[in-house]
Design a protein around this motif. Structure first.
Motif, short mmCIF file in Angstrom:
data_model
loop_
_atom_site.label_atom_id
_atom_site.label_comp_id
_atom_site.label_asym_id
_atom_site.label_seq_id
_atom_site.Cartn_x
_atom_site.Cartn_y
_atom_site.Cartn_z
N SER A 271 3.62 -0.22 9.90
CA SER A 271 3.59 -0.19 8.45
C SER A 271 3.12 -1.53 7.89
N LYS A 272 3.68 -2.63 8.37
CA LYS A 272 3.30 -3.94 7.88
C LYS A 272 1.87 -4.28 8.29
N MET A 273 1.48 -3.87 9.50
CA MET A 273 0.13 -4.18 9.96
C MET A 273 -0.91 -3.47 9.08
N VAL A 274 -0.62 -2.22 8.72
CA VAL A 274 -1.54 -1.48 7.87
C VAL A 274 -1.64 -2.14 6.50
N LYS A 275 -0.48 -2.45 5.90
CA LYS A 275 -0.47 -3.10 4.59
C LYS A 275 -1.19 -4.45 4.64
N MET B 149 0.84 -1.20 0.00
CA MET B 149 0.00 0.00 0.00
C MET B 149 0.87 1.23 0.00
N ASP B 150 0.59 2.23 -0.91
CA ASP B 150 1.34 3.46 -0.90
C ASP B 150 0.42 4.62 -0.57
N ALA B 151 1.01 5.79 -0.38
CA ALA B 151 0.21 6.94 0.06
C ALA B 151 -0.82 7.32 -0.98
N GLN B 152 -0.45 7.33 -2.27
CA GLN B 152 -1.40 7.71 -3.30
C GLN B 152 -2.55 6.72 -3.38
N GLY B 153 -2.22 5.47 -3.16
CA GLY B 153 -3.28 4.46 -3.17
C GLY B 153 -4.25 4.65 -2.04
N ARG B 154 -3.84 5.37 -1.02
CA ARG B 154 -4.73 5.62 0.12
C ARG B 154 -5.44 6.96 -0.02
N PHE C 268 -6.80 -15.91 -6.01
CA PHE C 268 -5.35 -15.95 -6.23
C PHE C 268 -4.64 -14.72 -5.65
N ASN C 269 -5.29 -13.57 -5.68
CA ASN C 269 -4.62 -12.35 -5.25
C ASN C 269 -4.21 -12.38 -3.79
N ALA C 270 -4.90 -13.17 -2.97
CA ALA C 270 -4.62 -13.18 -1.53
C ALA C 270 -3.18 -13.57 -1.25
N VAL C 271 -2.71 -14.64 -1.89
CA VAL C 271 -1.34 -15.09 -1.66
C VAL C 271 -0.35 -14.02 -2.11
N LYS C 272 -0.61 -13.40 -3.27
CA LYS C 272 0.33 -12.42 -3.80
C LYS C 272 0.40 -11.17 -2.92
N THR C 273 -0.75 -10.62 -2.58
CA THR C 273 -0.76 -9.35 -1.85
C THR C 273 -0.36 -9.51 -0.40
N LEU C 274 -0.73 -10.60 0.21
CA LEU C 274 -0.44 -10.78 1.64
C LEU C 274 1.03 -11.11 1.89
N THR C 275 1.62 -11.91 1.01
CA THR C 275 3.05 -12.19 1.19
C THR C 275 3.88 -10.94 0.92
N THR C 276 3.43 -10.11 -0.01
CA THR C 276 4.13 -8.85 -0.26
C THR C 276 4.00 -7.91 0.93
N ALA C 277 2.83 -7.92 1.58
CA ALA C 277 2.59 -7.03 2.72
C ALA C 277 3.54 -7.30 3.89
N VAL C 278 4.00 -8.56 4.02
CA VAL C 278 4.91 -8.89 5.12
C VAL C 278 6.35 -9.05 4.63
#
Length: 597
Positions: free
Chosen positions: A364-368, A1-6, A279-289
Motif C-alpha cells: 500500500s505504501k509503495m503504491v502511494k 492515493m484512493d481507489a476513486q483517484g485511481r 512544494f507538493n513533493a514534500v507534502k505528498t511523499l511524507t503523507t504517502a509514508v
C-alpha cells in the motif's frame, strides 16, 4: 492515493489488488478479485492514449485521460472517469515469440531476499525522494511512465549515469507556486528559482555517498546556456557574472540544464542527470509514508513558515512537513544556511523511514509512494522512464545510510556588502570539498571494495607517507609547470617560501611534458623531505615517485615538484585523497538522529 483517484468506483484499497506471484516473487496487479492469477502475463491493452512523446513536446492529453491510463478506462466497465489504471491481464498461452512491435515480457526472476531490497533514497528537500519510484516502478511501469515529466538536458550532462562509474545527480527543489494550496509560498508570479539544490555523489564502488548542499544565496557566475525552446529550437541565454546561484533556474527563461552548467562551472563536476520537484513533493511523499519523525531541541513558532511545534520528537507530514523544511527564522542563526541544516536533518529522517521494513514491506505504501513521487518529478531527457529510474534506484540501493554524508559548500559572508545578504566561497576549503567529490573520496570512514592488486598498490602508496619528516626549512625542491595554468610554478614557489617555510626552493620553469597529476620525484635519502613536503601540499603517496635527485642552481641535490593539470592554485591542497574533509566543514550522516536547534 484512493481507489476513486485511481479510476475505480468501488471503495477498494489499491494495495489489496496486489497479489504475490510465487513464480517471480513480486507483486502483480489484480483488478478482478475473482479471476485466478495467471502464471503467464497476458498482452497489454491494445488501445492507445496520447503518447508520452506527444505530451513532452507540448501536446496536451485528452480530458479525463493521461497517456496509457485511457486504456484502463476503456477496458474496465466499472472504471470511473479520470486517470486510469493498467488494464487487467487476460489468460492465454504464452506466444513462442512476442508479436511484432510489442515489448518483450519480463522473464521470471528469483525471489530476492529482504537484504537485497532497494534502499529508497530521498534528497534536495523536494527531489531526493522521487528515487523511491525506482524501487516501486516494477509494479506498474506503464502508468508511472505516463506520470513522469521530462525536459531537455541541452547537452549539459554527461549523457546519463553509468553502472560501472561514480554517479553525480543534481537535485533541485524549486519555489515555483504550482499545485493546490501553494499560493502562499515563494514569490508571487515567479517562474521559480533553484531554491534548494543538492549535488549527490555516489562512489564508484557504491560504498559511500556525499550530498553537497549549494546555498541559494551563493554568489556565482552563470555561464551562457543553450536552451531548448517549446518549438524545438535552441536559444542561447546569456550568462551573468556575480549573481545569486538561485537565479540559474527560472529567471531569464533559464531551465534546469542551466543550473547544471552553473554547478559544473562552480565545482568542476559535471552531473550525469538532474531531477526537479516543487512544494507538493514534500507534502505528498511524507503523507504517502504516514509521516516522518523529526526532533526539535527547542520550541519553534515561525510566523513565516507557519511551523509551530514544541521541543521534542514529532511525526510530521503534508503541510506541516513543508513548513518544517521551509523554516529558518526560528533555527540556528535564522538564515538560509540554518535552513539547509534543518532540511538535511529532515532528509535523513525521511530516508530512514523509506528504508524501514514498515515501508519496504507495505505494498500500500509503495503504491502511494510511487504515485506521489512520479507525479512530483521532472527529470532530464536522459532519465525519463521508470526503467531508468529503477536502474538508478538499484545502484543507490547498495548504499548504507551511515556512509551517506550531508555537507554544505564552505562559504563566508560577502565582504562587498554592508548589510549581509549573500555569501561567497571560502576558497581553500570549498576547493578541497570539490576535489574530494571529483576524486571519489568519502567524507566517512568506509572500507573500500578493492581488488587484491589494488590493495597492494594502495599499501605501497600509504607506506611512502609513513616515517620521519624534515623541518620545512630543510626541504630542497625545484618547482616545474607540467600542465598547470601559466605562472603557476612561480605562484606556488611564492607560497612555499613565504607561507610554508620551504625557503630552499626555486622555479625550474616548464617541464618537458604535461602531466594529468602533480608528482614529487625524490631520491631515497630525501624521503624525509618528500614526506614533509607531501604533508604541506596534501599529496597522496601515489603522487610520490622514488627515483634520482637532480641538482639545483647552487649545485645541491634537490627534489622535483611538477605541477600537473590537477593543480588548483597556490596553497590549495593538490590531492584530496587523504579522505579528510577540511577543518570546520559542517557534515552529518543520514543514520544519526539530530535535533534542530
Amino acid at each position: 492515493m484512493d481507489a476513486q483517484g485511481r479510476g475505480r468506483a468501488e471503495d477498494t484499497d489499491p494495495a489489496d489488488q496486489w497479489v504475490l506471484n510465487p513464480d517471480t516473487g513480486e507483486y502483480e496487479l489484480r483488478l478482478t478479485p475473482s479471476a485466478p492469477q495467471s502464471r503467464v502475463p497476458g498482452p497489454r491493452g491494445a488501445a492507445a492514449g496520447p503518447t508520452r512523446g506527444a505530451r513532452r513536446s507540448g501536446a496536451p492529453a485528452k480530458s479525463g485521460t493521461r497517456g496509457r491510463g485511457a486504456q484502463a478506462s476503456a477496458s474496465a466497465p466499472s472504471a470511473a472517469p479520470g486517470r486510469g489504471v493498467p488494464a487487467p491481464r487476460r489468460r492465454r498461452a504464452a506466444p513462442e515469440e512476442p508479436p511484432p512491435g510489442r515489448r518483450g515480457r519480463r522473464q521470471p526472476a528469483k525471489k530476492k531476499p529482504k537484504g537485497k531490497k532497494l534502499l529508497l533514497w530521498t534528497g534536495g528537500t523536494m527531489a531526493f525522494v522521487v528515487l523511491a519510484a525506482g524501487a516501486a516502478g516494477y509494479l506498474y511501469l506503464d502508468h508511472l511512465n505516463d506520470n513522469i515529466k521530462s525536459v531537455a538536458d541541452d547537452g549539459a550532462s554527461t549523457g546519463g549515469f553509468q553502472k560501472d562509474k561514480a554517479i553525480n545527480i543534481l537535485l533541485i527543489g524549486t519555489d515555483k507556486r504550482t499545485g493546490a494550496g501553494n499560493e502562499g509560498y515563494g514569490d508571487t508570479g515567479s517562474a521559480g528559482h533553484a531554491d534548494t539544490t543538492i549535488l549527490l555523489h555516489v562512489s564508484k564502488d557504491r560504498s559511500n555517498a556525499t550530498a553537497l548542499s549549494i546555498p541559494r544565496d551563493l554568489i556565482v557566475d552563470i555561464p551562457d546556456c543553450p536552451t531548448t525552446q517549446e518549438d524545438g529550437s535552441t536559444k542561447v541565454i546569456p550568462g551573468s557574472t556575480g549573481v545569486r546561484f538561485n537565479t540559474s533556474l527560472g529567471q531569464s527563461d533559464r531551465t534546469p540544464s542551466c543550473t547544471m552548467r552553473t554547478v559544473t562551472e562552480l565545482t568542476g563536476v559535471t552531473p550525469d542527470n538532474f531531477m526537479v520537484a516543487d512544494f507538493n513533493a514534500v507534502k505528498t511523499l511524507t503523507t504517502a509514508v504516514d509521516g516522518v519523525e523529526v526532533c526539535l531541541a527547542k520550541d519553534i513558532d515561525d510566523p513565516d513558515s507557519h511551523l509551530k511545534l514544541p521541543a521534542g520528537e514529532h511525526t510530521i507530514e503534508g503541510e506541516q512537513a513543508l513548513a518544517f523544511v521551509r523554516t529558518r527564522h526560528s533555527v540556528g542563526l535564522g538564515g538560509d544556511l540554518s535552513r539547509i541544516e534543518i532540511q538535511q536533518q529532515f532528509l535523513s529522517a525521511l530516508m530512514r523511514k523509506l528504508k524501514s521494513n514498515d515501508t519496504l514491506t507495505s505494498p500500500s505504501k509503495m503504491v502511494k509512494l510511487a504515485e506521489a513521487a512520479t507525479e512530483a518529478l521532472t527529470v532530464d531527457s536522459q532519465l525519463d522512464s521508470i526503467g531508468k529510474l529503477k536502474d538508478l534506484g538499484l545502484e543507490l540501493g547498495k548504499l548504507n545510510t551511515k556512509n551517506l554524508t550531508f555537507t554544505t559548500v564552505p562559504v563566508r559572508d560577502n565582504p562587498a556588502e554592508e548589510v549581509k545578504a549573500t555569501v561567497v566561497l571560502q576558497e581553500d576549503s570549498a576547493q578541497q570539498v570539490f576535489d574530494m567529490i571529483k576524486g571519489d573520496v568519502s567524507f566517512t570512514e568506509v572500507k573500500e571494495k578493492e581488488k587484491e592488486e589494488d590493495k597492494k598498490e594502495a599499501a605501497a602508496d600509504a607506506a611512502r607517507l609513513e616515517g620521519e619528516k624534515s623541518d620545512p626549512s630543510e626541504i630542497r625542491v625545484r618547482v616545474l609547470n607540467g600542465g598547470a595554468s601559466g605562472g603557476s610554478a612561480q605562484r606556488e614557489l611564492t607560497y612555499l617560501q613565504t607561507e610554508a617555510g620551504v625557503t630552499k626552493s626555486e622555479n625550474g620553469g616548464n617541464a618537458d611534458a604535461d602531466l594529468a597529476k602533480t608528482t614529487l620525484e625524490y631520491a631515497p635519502d630525501q624521503a624525509d623531505q618528500a614526506r614533509a613536503l607531501a604533508e604541506i601540499l596534501g599529496l597522496s603517496g601515489a603522487a610520490m615517485k622514488p627515483g634520482e635527485s637532480v641538482t639545483n642552481a647552487q649545485g645541491l641535490p634537490t627534489m622535483t615538484l611538477t605541477l600537473g593539470k590537477d593543480f588548483k592554485g597556490a596553497g590549495v591542497k593538490l590531492d584530496a585523497a587523504s579522505g579528510e574533509a577540511p577543518e570546520g566543514v559542517q557534515k552529518s550522516t543520514a543514520d544519526k538522529v539530530e535535533c534542530a536547534k
